[in-house]
Design a protein around this motif. Structure first.
Motif, PDB file in Angstrom:
ATOM      1  N   LEU A 102       0.877  -0.928   0.419  1.00 21.02           N
ATOM      2  CA  LEU A 102      -0.024  -0.289   0.086  1.00 21.02           C
ATOM      3  C   LEU A 102       0.528   1.493   0.161  1.00 21.02           C
ATOM      4  CD1 LEU A 102      -2.786  -1.119   2.629  1.00 21.02           C
ATOM      5  CD2 LEU A 102      -3.019  -1.013   0.025  1.00 21.02           C
ATOM      6  N   GLY A 105       2.160   1.472  -3.773  1.00 19.48           N
ATOM      7  CA  GLY A 105       0.958   1.310  -4.415  1.00 19.48           C
ATOM      8  C   GLY A 105       0.896   0.789  -5.597  1.00 19.48           C
ATOM      9  N   ASP A 106       1.746  -0.271  -4.615  1.00 16.41           N
ATOM     10  CA  ASP A 106       2.385  -1.433  -5.123  1.00 16.41           C
ATOM     11  C   ASP A 106       0.945  -2.723  -5.887  1.00 16.41           C
ATOM     12  OD1 ASP A 106       2.634  -4.467  -6.444  1.00 16.41           O
ATOM     13  OD2 ASP A 106       5.009  -4.411  -5.678  1.00 16.41           O
ATOM     14  N   SER A 107       0.044  -1.910  -6.718  1.00 13.15           N
ATOM     15  CA  SER A 107      -1.869  -2.632  -7.045  1.00 13.15           C
ATOM     16  C   SER A 107      -1.335  -3.988  -7.151  1.00 13.15           C
ATOM     17  CB  SER A 107      -2.317  -2.032  -7.792  1.00 13.15           C
ATOM     18  OG  SER A 107      -1.349  -2.219  -9.475  1.00 13.15           O
ATOM     19  N   ILE A 110      -0.975  -6.647  -4.732  1.00 13.51           N
ATOM     20  CA  ILE A 110      -2.556  -6.855  -3.773  1.00 13.51           C
ATOM     21  C   ILE A 110      -4.068  -7.610  -4.496  1.00 13.51           C
ATOM     22  CG2 ILE A 110      -4.348  -5.625  -3.365  1.00 13.51           C
ATOM     23  CD1 ILE A 110      -2.226  -2.973  -2.614  1.00 13.51           C
ATOM     24  N   ALA A 111      -3.004  -7.550  -5.954  1.00 13.79           N
ATOM     25  CA  ALA A 111      -3.562  -8.347  -6.529  1.00 13.79           C
ATOM     26  C   ALA A 111      -3.746 -10.101  -6.497  1.00 13.79           C
ATOM     27  CB  ALA A 111      -3.758  -8.129  -8.095  1.00 13.79           C
ATOM     28  N   ALA A 121      -7.437  -3.639  -7.156  1.00 10.47           N
ATOM     29  CA  ALA A 121      -6.614  -3.163  -6.394  1.00 10.47           C
ATOM     30  C   ALA A 121      -5.561  -1.921  -6.758  1.00 10.47           C
ATOM     31  CB  ALA A 121      -5.649  -4.353  -6.965  1.00 10.47           C
ATOM     32  N   GLN A 122      -6.029  -1.525  -8.332  1.00 13.06           N
ATOM     33  CA  GLN A 122      -5.721  -0.435  -8.139  1.00 13.06           C
ATOM     34  C   GLN A 122      -6.064   0.479  -6.778  1.00 13.06           C
ATOM     35  OE1 GLN A 122      -5.532   0.806 -12.464  1.00 13.06           O
ATOM     36  NE2 GLN A 122      -3.615   0.295 -12.622  1.00 13.06           N
ATOM     37  N   ARG A 123      -7.504   0.474  -6.750  1.00 13.06           N
ATOM     38  CA  ARG A 123      -8.446   1.298  -6.386  1.00 13.06           C
ATOM     39  C   ARG A 123      -7.688   1.042  -4.558  1.00 13.06           C
ATOM     40  NH1 ARG A 123     -13.912  -0.550  -6.169  1.00 13.06           N
ATOM     41  NH2 ARG A 123     -14.169   0.048  -8.470  1.00 13.06           N
ATOM     42  N   ALA A 125      -5.196  -0.066  -3.471  1.00 17.14           N
ATOM     43  CA  ALA A 125      -3.179   0.946  -3.431  1.00 17.14           C
ATOM     44  C   ALA A 125      -3.768   2.366  -3.355  1.00 17.14           C
ATOM     45  CB  ALA A 125      -2.742   0.762  -4.530  1.00 17.14           C
ATOM     46  N   HIS A 126      -4.834   2.957  -4.058  1.00 21.96           N
ATOM     47  CA  HIS A 126      -4.773   4.553  -4.289  1.00 21.96           C
ATOM     48  C   HIS A 126      -5.249   5.064  -2.884  1.00 21.96           C
ATOM     49  CE1 HIS A 126      -5.341   8.552  -5.296  1.00 21.96           C
ATOM     50  NE2 HIS A 126      -6.532   7.771  -5.116  1.00 21.96           N
ATOM     51  N   LYS A 129      -3.285   4.369   0.583  1.00 23.22           N
ATOM     52  CA  LYS A 129      -1.500   4.271   0.637  1.00 23.22           C
ATOM     53  C   LYS A 129      -1.288   5.735   1.301  1.00 23.22           C
ATOM     54  CE  LYS A 129       2.136   6.431  -2.672  1.00 23.22           C
ATOM     55  NZ  LYS A 129       3.030   6.440  -4.015  1.00 23.22           N
TER      56      LYS A 129
END
Length: 199
Positions: A102, A105-107, A110-111, A121-123, A125-126, A129
């Motif tokens: 997090l 920002g390593d999505s 998480i994925a 995963a991007q949401r 991380a964003h 963060k």
């Protein structure tokens, strides 16, 4: 709760355990890491719980550590992340790895969890963060800020009990802790954190 483990299901991933508390069996959903940490069937266990209540359901979730429960609460504060996805993430990643993912920002990391696509995963991380840094004490990477078993965790719990989202409560308590310094009382932490959260 302190109880006895009487059975488990789906132990290869996020699944369920049956916990006996005073002769009453409770079906508890848990991450794979919590299921592994509970130990053998028939043994005494201590488990931290979270109750989810809906119009047509009651679900009891269990966590081997209070810090895992705090991260579950934070993850489910993100739109589109329900209990199943949060447990999948906590099954796939150690808490320290999740915090690092997090913070950086390593999505993609998480994925790796089942049911977490690239967009979600991007949401995650964003949105989390900045909050991941404030939860340093929860992940155990910032000893100066303490852990969830001490006043910081109690202060976060107090704020969430007052209706603040876990992430907001953690940020406010971290800011209060920075201002007051190590050794601040729970009362002082909560009062200062409420002031920070109100700004």
């Amino acid at each position: 709760m302190i109880a006895k483990l009487t059975g488990r299901l789906d132990s290869s991933g996020a699944g369920h355990a049956v916990i006996d508390v005073g002769g009453v069996g409770y079906l508890v959903e848990a991450s794979a890491r919590t299921l592994d940490a509970l130990g053998p069937v028939g043994g005494d266990v201590t488990i931290h719980t979270e109750m989810l209540v809906g119009e047509d359901f009651l679900r009891l979730l269990g966590f081997a550590k209070a810090e895992e429960r705090d991260w579950f609460r934070l993850l489910t504060s993100v739109q589109g992340v329900g209990a199943k996805v949060a447990l999948a993430i906590l099954s796939a990643l150690e808490i320290g790895d999740l915090q690092r993912a997090l913070a950086s920002g390593d999505s993609a990391m998480i994925a790796r969890a089942n049911g977490v696509g690239p967009k979600l995963a991007q949401r995650i991380a964003h949105e989390l963060k900045d909050k991941a840094g404030a939860l340093g004490g929860i992940a155990g990477s910032s000893p100066a800020r303490g852990t969830t078993s001490g006043p910081l965790g109690d202060a976060v719990a107090a704020l969430t009990g007052l209706g603040f989202k876990p992430g907001e409560a953690s940020v406010a308590v971290a800011a209060a802790s920075e201002e007051l310094g190590v050794g601040a009382s729970l009362d002082a932490l909560v009062r200062t954190a409420l002031k920070k959260a109100a700004k």
